[in-house]
Write an enzyme that holds these catalytic residues in place. Structure first.
Site, PDB file in Angstrom:
ATOM      1  N   ARG A 135      48.437  34.056  72.969  1.00 36.02           N
ATOM      2  CA  ARG A 135      47.234  33.842  73.776  1.00 36.02           C
ATOM      3  C   ARG A 135      47.168  34.939  74.834  1.00 36.02           C
ATOM      4  NH1 ARG A 135      48.117  27.426  74.614  1.00 36.02           N
ATOM      5  NH2 ARG A 135      50.241  28.191  74.798  1.00 36.02           N
ATOM      6  N   ASP A 141      46.107  37.626  77.651  1.00 35.02           N
ATOM      7  CA  ASP A 141      45.341  37.494  78.887  1.00 35.02           C
ATOM      8  C   ASP A 141      44.116  38.408  78.879  1.00 35.02           C
ATOM      9  OD1 ASP A 141      47.044  35.622  80.008  1.00 35.02           O
ATOM     10  OD2 ASP A 141      48.257  37.114  81.061  1.00 35.02           O
ATOM     11  N   ARG A 147      54.093  42.719  81.878  1.00 31.88           N
ATOM     12  CA  ARG A 147      53.457  43.493  82.947  1.00 31.88           C
ATOM     13  C   ARG A 147      54.330  43.560  84.197  1.00 31.88           C
ATOM     14  NH1 ARG A 147      47.810  40.653  83.360  1.00 31.88           N
ATOM     15  NH2 ARG A 147      47.668  42.003  85.200  1.00 31.88           N
TER      16      ARG A 147
END
Length: 243
Positions: A50, A52, A196
């Site tokens: 899923r 972002d 990230r």
């Protein structure tokens, strides 16, 4: 009812992530609208990852139960005709009844791309993070190597109440090609924001602000207030899902 597996690619720039949200453009919502024109769905769409908002995919995998209107061979082309140009279905195949794109996956591979050119590039701005300063790729590679194995990645993740942040990293490497760096990680799964925040911390090592030892200390602390900054989503790609 047949179970179908789709492999797709998308440019996530214009979407608020994978998961459908009322009134917002999402990859799942766009795909479901297109599927309604060429198939009858008897289940939700299940995705391996899923992603972002702003994150891209080269190898996203989804599955659904339903009936195809065109033949299996013609289905990708028929579906792509109803999709926007930034979402492309590459393959469609019939899967076993028990196959689930998310739960059946044994590993996922993500990559983060950093553009090292002296000036920003209008041609790479949607798919890389621009960092023109000096970086020690050797130090970054040494730090990256320490994440291989099973670790609690709470220090490099946004907390999700009641969910474990322990993950097992199978492979991690830093690749260099001309003026681009790529951080590639293959793991059993990823915690929210893990790539990230981890890559932002690797840049701290590359810039000389952190030592490799300090990077390991932050990882072992499980304290995400000590993490480096989370890099923008535009440089992140879901590269491949393994089964």
């Amino acid at each position: 009812m047949p179970n179908y597996k789709l492999t797709l690619q998308y440019d996530g720039t214009g979407y608020k992530g994978w998961q459908k949200q009322p009134g917002l453009p999402t990859v799942q919502g766009t795909l479901e609208e297109a599927l309604a024109a060429v198939a009858t769905l008897d289940s939700p769409i299940y995705a391996a990852g899923r992603t972002d908002a702003g994150v891209h995919a080269r190898g996203q995998v989804v599955n659904f139960f339903g009936t195809l209107k065109p033949s299996l061979e013609r289905f990708p082309a028929a579906l792509n005709a109803f999709l926007t140009p930034d979402i492309v279905v590459r393959e469609c195949e019939e899967a076993e009844e028990g196959f689930n794109a998310r739960r059946s996956a044994s590993a996922r591979e993500y990559a983060y791309y950093v553009f090292r050119g002296g000036y920003p590039s209008p041609f790479r701005r949607r798919y890389t993070y621009h960092f023109p300063g000096d970086l020690s790729a050797d130090a970054m590679g040494d730090a990256l190597g320490t994440v291989v194995g099973a670790h609690d990645f709470a220090a490099f993740a946004r907390r999700e109440e009641g969910k474990s942040s322990v993950r097992e990293v199978y492979e991690a490497e830093l690749l260099q090609h001309d003026d681009e760096l790529c951080v590639r990680i293959k793991a059993n799964a990823f915690v929210w924001m893990m790539m990230r925040m981890l890559c932002g911390s690797l840049l701290e090592v590359g810039r000389g602000r952190w030592s490799v030892e300090y990077f390991v200390e932050v990882l072992e602390s499980r304290d995400n207030s000590r993490s480096g900054p989370a890099l923008p989503p535009r440089g992140l790609f879901l590269e491949k899902v393994y089964y």
